[in-house]
Design a protein around this motif. Structure first.
Motif, PDB file in Angstrom:
ATOM      1  N   GLY A 122       0.728  -1.659  -0.098  1.00 48.69           N
ATOM      2  CA  GLY A 122       0.044  -0.060   0.207  1.00 48.69           C
ATOM      3  C   GLY A 122       1.298   0.979   0.207  1.00 48.69           C
ATOM      4  N   PHE A 123      -0.179   2.564   0.318  1.00 48.65           N
ATOM      5  CA  PHE A 123       0.278   3.694   0.333  1.00 48.65           C
ATOM      6  C   PHE A 123       0.437   4.180   1.443  1.00 48.65           C
ATOM      7  CE2 PHE A 123      -3.257   4.461  -1.512  1.00 48.65           C
ATOM      8  CZ  PHE A 123      -3.392   5.375  -0.544  1.00 48.65           C
ATOM      9  N   ILE A 124       1.617   5.281   2.307  1.00 49.30           N
ATOM     10  CA  ILE A 124       0.902   6.278   3.155  1.00 49.30           C
ATOM     11  C   ILE A 124       0.439   7.070   3.626  1.00 49.30           C
ATOM     12  CG2 ILE A 124       2.348   7.005   4.915  1.00 49.30           C
ATOM     13  CD1 ILE A 124       3.618   4.668   5.117  1.00 49.30           C
ATOM     14  N   GLY A 125      -1.021   7.310   4.008  1.00 46.92           N
ATOM     15  CA  GLY A 125      -1.812   7.705   3.175  1.00 46.92           C
ATOM     16  C   GLY A 125      -1.690   8.918   4.426  1.00 46.92           C
ATOM     17  N   LYS A 126      -2.211  10.813   4.379  1.00 47.21           N
ATOM     18  CA  LYS A 126      -2.753  11.339   5.683  1.00 47.21           C
ATOM     19  C   LYS A 126      -3.316  11.360   6.688  1.00 47.21           C
ATOM     20  CE  LYS A 126      -3.598  14.714   1.036  1.00 47.21           C
ATOM     21  NZ  LYS A 126      -4.217  15.717   0.341  1.00 47.21           N
ATOM     22  N   ASN A 127      -3.211  10.141   7.027  1.00 47.14           N
ATOM     23  CA  ASN A 127      -3.558   9.825   7.966  1.00 47.14           C
ATOM     24  C   ASN A 127      -2.050   9.505   8.562  1.00 47.14           C
ATOM     25  OD1 ASN A 127      -3.382   7.151   7.194  1.00 47.14           O
ATOM     26  ND2 ASN A 127      -5.734   6.614   7.703  1.00 47.14           N
ATOM     27  N   ASN A 128      -1.441   8.675   7.723  1.00 48.70           N
ATOM     28  CA  ASN A 128      -0.434   8.334   8.305  1.00 48.70           C
ATOM     29  C   ASN A 128       0.031   6.557   8.636  1.00 48.70           C
ATOM     30  OD1 ASN A 128       2.579   8.510   9.298  1.00 48.70           O
ATOM     31  ND2 ASN A 128       2.343   8.342  11.686  1.00 48.70           N
ATOM     32  N   LEU A 129      -1.397   6.378   7.948  1.00 47.92           N
ATOM     33  CA  LEU A 129      -1.280   4.812   8.490  1.00 47.92           C
ATOM     34  C   LEU A 129      -1.192   4.207   7.089  1.00 47.92           C
ATOM     35  CD1 LEU A 129      -4.898   4.677  10.082  1.00 47.92           C
ATOM     36  CD2 LEU A 129      -2.375   4.310  10.852  1.00 47.92           C
ATOM     37  N   THR A 162       1.144  15.469   2.155  1.00 45.10           N
ATOM     38  CA  THR A 162       1.268  14.098   1.210  1.00 45.10           C
ATOM     39  C   THR A 162       2.075  13.790   0.975  1.00 45.10           C
ATOM     40  OG1 THR A 162       0.054  15.143  -0.288  1.00 45.10           O
ATOM     41  CG2 THR A 162       1.428  13.206  -0.526  1.00 45.10           C
ATOM     42  N   TRP A 163       2.417  11.725   1.715  1.00 43.63           N
ATOM     43  CA  TRP A 163       4.057  11.361   2.031  1.00 43.63           C
ATOM     44  C   TRP A 163       5.160  11.634   0.413  1.00 43.63           C
ATOM     45  CZ3 TRP A 163       6.616   7.239   0.158  1.00 43.63           C
ATOM     46  CH2 TRP A 163       6.909   6.265   0.952  1.00 43.63           C
ATOM     47  N   SER A 164       6.278  11.546   1.099  1.00 38.69           N
ATOM     48  CA  SER A 164       7.036  10.992   0.006  1.00 38.69           C
ATOM     49  C   SER A 164       7.953  10.254   1.159  1.00 38.69           C
ATOM     50  CB  SER A 164       7.626  12.293  -0.318  1.00 38.69           C
ATOM     51  OG  SER A 164       8.406  13.036   0.220  1.00 38.69           O
ATOM     52  N   GLU A 187       3.379   5.768  -4.837  1.00 37.68           N
ATOM     53  CA  GLU A 187       3.055   6.703  -4.439  1.00 37.68           C
ATOM     54  C   GLU A 187       1.661   7.280  -3.836  1.00 37.68           C
ATOM     55  OE1 GLU A 187       4.633  10.117  -5.287  1.00 37.68           O
ATOM     56  OE2 GLU A 187       6.387   8.903  -5.866  1.00 37.68           O
ATOM     57  N   PRO A 188       1.428   7.883  -3.093  1.00 37.65           N
ATOM     58  CA  PRO A 188       0.188   8.088  -2.246  1.00 37.65           C
ATOM     59  C   PRO A 188      -1.094   8.550  -3.029  1.00 37.65           C
ATOM     60  CG  PRO A 188       1.917   9.195  -1.529  1.00 37.65           C
ATOM     61  CD  PRO A 188       2.394   9.000  -1.457  1.00 37.65           C
ATOM     62  N   GLN A 189      -1.827   7.835  -2.576  1.00 35.75           N
ATOM     63  CA  GLN A 189      -3.368   8.352  -3.268  1.00 35.75           C
ATOM     64  C   GLN A 189      -4.840   8.487  -2.816  1.00 35.75           C
ATOM     65  OE1 GLN A 189      -2.520   6.308  -7.340  1.00 35.75           O
ATOM     66  NE2 GLN A 189      -1.088   6.457  -6.349  1.00 35.75           N
ATOM     67  N   CYS A 190      -4.165   9.844  -2.274  1.00 32.69           N
ATOM     68  CA  CYS A 190      -4.925  10.366  -1.330  1.00 32.69           C
ATOM     69  C   CYS A 190      -5.112  11.932  -2.762  1.00 32.69           C
ATOM     70  CB  CYS A 190      -3.861  11.009   0.070  1.00 32.69           C
ATOM     71  SG  CYS A 190      -3.890   9.810   0.743  1.00 32.69           S
ATOM     72  N   GLY A 191      -5.016  12.101  -3.421  1.00 32.39           N
ATOM     73  CA  GLY A 191      -4.818  13.185  -4.560  1.00 32.39           C
ATOM     74  C   GLY A 191      -6.104  14.158  -2.959  1.00 32.39           C
ATOM     75  N   ASP A 192      -6.761  14.707  -3.604  1.00 35.42           N
ATOM     76  CA  ASP A 192      -7.188  15.547  -2.739  1.00 35.42           C
ATOM     77  C   ASP A 192      -7.389  15.571  -1.858  1.00 35.42           C
ATOM     78  OD1 ASP A 192      -6.655  17.833  -4.790  1.00 35.42           O
ATOM     79  OD2 ASP A 192      -8.505  17.875  -6.577  1.00 35.42           O
ATOM     80  N   CYS A 193      -8.050  14.274  -1.785  1.00 31.38           N
ATOM     81  CA  CYS A 193      -9.193  13.863  -0.447  1.00 31.38           C
ATOM     82  C   CYS A 193      -8.338  14.224   1.207  1.00 31.38           C
ATOM     83  CB  CYS A 193      -9.254  12.225  -0.513  1.00 31.38           C
ATOM     84  SG  CYS A 193      -9.500  11.403   1.385  1.00 31.38           S
ATOM     85  N   ASN A 194      -9.131  15.074   2.052  1.00 33.83           N
ATOM     86  CA  ASN A 194      -8.788  15.688   3.147  1.00 33.83           C
ATOM     87  C   ASN A 194      -9.348  14.935   4.325  1.00 33.83           C
ATOM     88  OD1 ASN A 194      -6.098  16.880   3.297  1.00 33.83           O
ATOM     89  ND2 ASN A 194      -7.137  18.803   4.224  1.00 33.83           N
TER      90      ASN A 194
END
Ligand code: SF4
Ligand code: SF4
Length: 203
Positions: A110-117, A169-171, A147-154
């Motif tokens: 998976g990827f790291i989201g803006k929730n740090n999970l 957004t994680w890198s 790459e994170p797939q959060c996009g515009d989601c917040n």
């Protein structure tokens, strides 16, 4: 049966839902402690549990704590088994220099989201992991971190009751402190259950 298959069955028979054998030879020796493979495994949280949390109700069982405890116990048991077979093996619990998420990224889970999970396409964020470092000669994999797939989601940032998430957004160079203020987190799990990827999992 190949070594990987034998141990995958054994680990799943002990309660894990998924198992990955990840190459860690590129990591510094003080982190790998001479091991070449991280056996990463995990268990999903039940759809019922996530749904109960999402409805704002108090679940009957403390499933996050219990599942995390089970995965830690499985790591200790697996390290013992592998040691008995003659392979140096170390159970690595959640805290430490090599996080479960770092290994999961290399597993392509998976990827790291803006929730740090860790956010996965199969289970959203609804999973707990464990791992063992070992010298056992498993066939290993190593993916480039997604790459994170959060996009515009917040959503996770917006639902966090304590403003612990910063919307970053994680890198690969991002630190935890850039994503969240740890001391503000009250472990309410809202950022886990309201993530659209988790919502997809419980559908
Ligand atoms: S667990 Fe709760 S408090 Fe912690 S970051 Fe997630 S939403 Fe915020
Ligand atoms: S809720 Fe949205 S922003 Fe947060 S981790 Fe999930 S997809 Fe990313």
């Amino acid at each position: 049966m190949e070594l990987n298959e034998i141990w995958e069955h054994r680990i799943k028979d002990s309660g894990a839902d998924f198992v990955y054998f990840v190459d860690i030879t590129m990591l510094p020796a003080d982190i790998t402690e001479g091991c070449s493979c991280a056996v990463l495994f995990g268990k999903t949280l039940s759809r019922e549990y996530i749904s109960t949390l999402k409805a704002g109700q108090e679940p009957k069982r403390k499933e996050v704590f219990n599942t995390e405890h089970k995965m830690d116990a499985l790591a200790v048991k697996l390290a013992d088994w592998l040691e008995t077979e003659g392979y140096k093996s170390i159970a690595k619990l959640k805290m430490g220099s090599l996080s479960h998420k770092t290994v999961a990224l290399r597993a392509g889970l998976g990827f790291i989201g803006k929730n740090n999970l860790l956010v996965t396409s199969q289970y959203g964020c609804a999973l707990m992991m464990g791992k063992v470092l070992t010298t056992a000669p498993f066939i290993t994999m190593s993916e480039m971190p997604k790459e994170p797939q959060c996009g515009d989601c917040n959503i996770c940032v917006d639902v966090c009751p304590n403003k612990a998430l910063l919307g970053k957004t994680w890198s690969v160079t991002t630190t935890r402190d850039e994503i969240m203020v740890r001391k503000l987190c009250i472990l309410c799990l809202k950022c886990m259950v309201w993530c659209p990827y988790t919502a997809e999992y419980i559908k």
